[in-house]
Design a protein around this motif. Structure first.
Motif, PDB file in Angstrom:
ATOM      1  N   HIS A  56       0.860  -1.189   0.000  1.00 34.53           N
ATOM      2  CA  HIS A  56       0.000   0.000   0.000  1.00 34.53           C
ATOM      3  C   HIS A  56       0.897   1.240   0.000  1.00 34.53           C
ATOM      4  O   HIS A  56       2.079   1.165   0.316  1.00 34.53           O
ATOM      5  N   HIS A  58       1.682   3.843   1.700  1.00 36.50           N
ATOM      6  CA  HIS A  58       2.210   4.628   2.818  1.00 36.50           C
ATOM      7  C   HIS A  58       3.719   4.739   2.692  1.00 36.50           C
ATOM      8  O   HIS A  58       4.393   3.799   2.257  1.00 36.50           O
ATOM      9  N   HIS A  61       6.327   2.108   3.454  1.00 39.12           N
ATOM     10  CA  HIS A  61       6.308   0.894   2.629  1.00 39.12           C
ATOM     11  C   HIS A  61       6.840   1.138   1.220  1.00 39.12           C
ATOM     12  O   HIS A  61       7.351   0.228   0.584  1.00 39.12           O
ATOM     13  N   HIS A 131      -7.315  -0.561   5.364  1.00 41.64           N
ATOM     14  CA  HIS A 131      -6.229   0.279   5.899  1.00 41.64           C
ATOM     15  C   HIS A 131      -6.007   1.424   4.917  1.00 41.64           C
ATOM     16  O   HIS A 131      -5.862   2.580   5.306  1.00 41.64           O
ATOM     17  N   ASP A 150      -0.264  -3.819   6.038  1.00 37.24           N
ATOM     18  CA  ASP A 150      -0.780  -3.298   7.309  1.00 37.24           C
ATOM     19  C   ASP A 150      -2.240  -3.669   7.520  1.00 37.24           C
ATOM     20  O   ASP A 150      -2.973  -2.992   8.245  1.00 37.24           O
TER      21      ASP A 150
HETATM   22 ZN   LIG Z   1       0.333   1.686   6.390  1.00 35.94          ZN
END
Ligand SMILES: [Zn+2]
Length: 210
Positions: A56, A58, A61, A131, A150
């Motif tokens: 994802h 973020h 990551h 998430h 996550d």
């Molecule tokens: Zn995350």
């Protein structure tokens, strides 16, 4: 199967390197930062990175993805529902007091029904929104291993209070997709300790049936 797990970035995101010991092909999942260390492990195993998969968008990551792509030539894969979030890396960096990694370019979107491979080791992509809208998990069925991003943690689940987060969606992703996997499946979460689907089914306060 070669599987190295390396906590990267100040947020200790679990970056995974999955390799095939015969063909030496590999994929890297969630190279958030610390790309020199990731590359050292790749070199130690004499691997060739064929894809970079992001669970994802973020920053912890995806932050090191461009650097790893420049070093390996491997394409970056992310579910398209997270493209909007990826455009907010500068904002994400500001919230966390981190330096922005700059623009990250995605080569291809991946979603449920597709597989990503490192030699003979293939992972099914499971789109598990909640998430974030574009959160995915990678499921290696023969190895009974889940890279959960996550979405699921040992004893907890991903937070849903950030942009794109949705509690109803993460619970339905967990109940309908993740918890449908066999109990003996080893879960490698995006942060923290490893667990199993069976352990979470019995003890995770967000998942146990009341
Ligand atoms: Zn995350």
């Amino acid at each position: 199967m070669i599987h190295e797990i390396l906590p990267v970035c100040t947020l200790r995101c679990n970056c995974s390197i999955i390799g095939d010991e015969t063909t030496q092909e590999a994929m890297v999942i969630d190279p958030g930062d610390d790309i020199e260390e990731v590359q050292e492990l790749i070199a130690q195993h004499n691997l060739q990175v064929k894809q970079i998969v992001i669970t994802h968008a973020h920053i912890d990551h995806v932050g090191g993805a461009m650097k790893l792509r420049a070093a390996t030539g491997a394409p970056i894969l992310l579910n398209q529902n997270d493209y909007a979030l990826l455009k907010m890396l500068d904002e994400q960096a500001a919230w966390l007091g981190m330096r922005s990694p700059g623009k990250v370019e995605i080569d291809r979107s991946v979603t449920t029904g597709e597989t990503v491979s490192a030699g003979s080791h293939a992972a099914q992509i499971l789109h598990t929104p909640g998430h974030t809208e574009g959160s995915i998990c990678l499921y290696f069925a023969p190895e009974k291993k889940l890279l959960a991003g996550d979405t699921l943690f040992a004893g907890s689940i991903g937070r849903t209070d950030l942009p794109g987060g949705n509690m109803k969606k993460i619970l339905s992703s967990l109940h309908e997709t993740v918890m449908a996997l066999p109990d003996e499946t080893v879960v490698v979460p995006g942060h923290g300790e490893l667990t199993t689907i069976g352990e979470e089914r019995e003890t995770n306060p967000f998942l146990v049936k009341r």
